[in-house]
Write a protein that holds these residues in place. Sequence first.
Motif: not given
Length: 132
Positions: A85-97
């Motif tokens: 569980x993360x705070x914001x999956x879409x923001x995490x996706x940007x970091x992963x990219x």
Amino acid sequence: MSDQPPIRVKSIDHVTIVVKDLNATRRFYVDVLGMEEVARPNFSFQGQWFQAGATLIHTILEFEGSSPAGFTACANLRGHHFAFLVDDCRASAKRIEQMGVPFVSPPKQRPDGAIQLFINDPDGHLVELCSN
């Protein structure tokens, strides 16, 4: 029937995975996912522990007495995986990219409204990140 009270599971204490490269694993779980490496008892085999909220991720460096590293028997998202569980999956996706980690499945909305994405760790373990 037993006179003993039923077992009551309180939480997941840890998940253990077997890996081929401790440094690559550390970079993924610390640098990409932001976990903290924590002290590990002096076992007779190499490994490392990472704190993921209240749960620990235990890694074991593949050796003669372990199972093989990774898990590649399932090629889809409805197989063996673990989720964080993360705070914001879409923001995490940007970091992963930005970190250059490819998606197995980019962010998408589940039927319950949560957002989820899937990536592989360096050994092919399927990792889900999700947020409400």
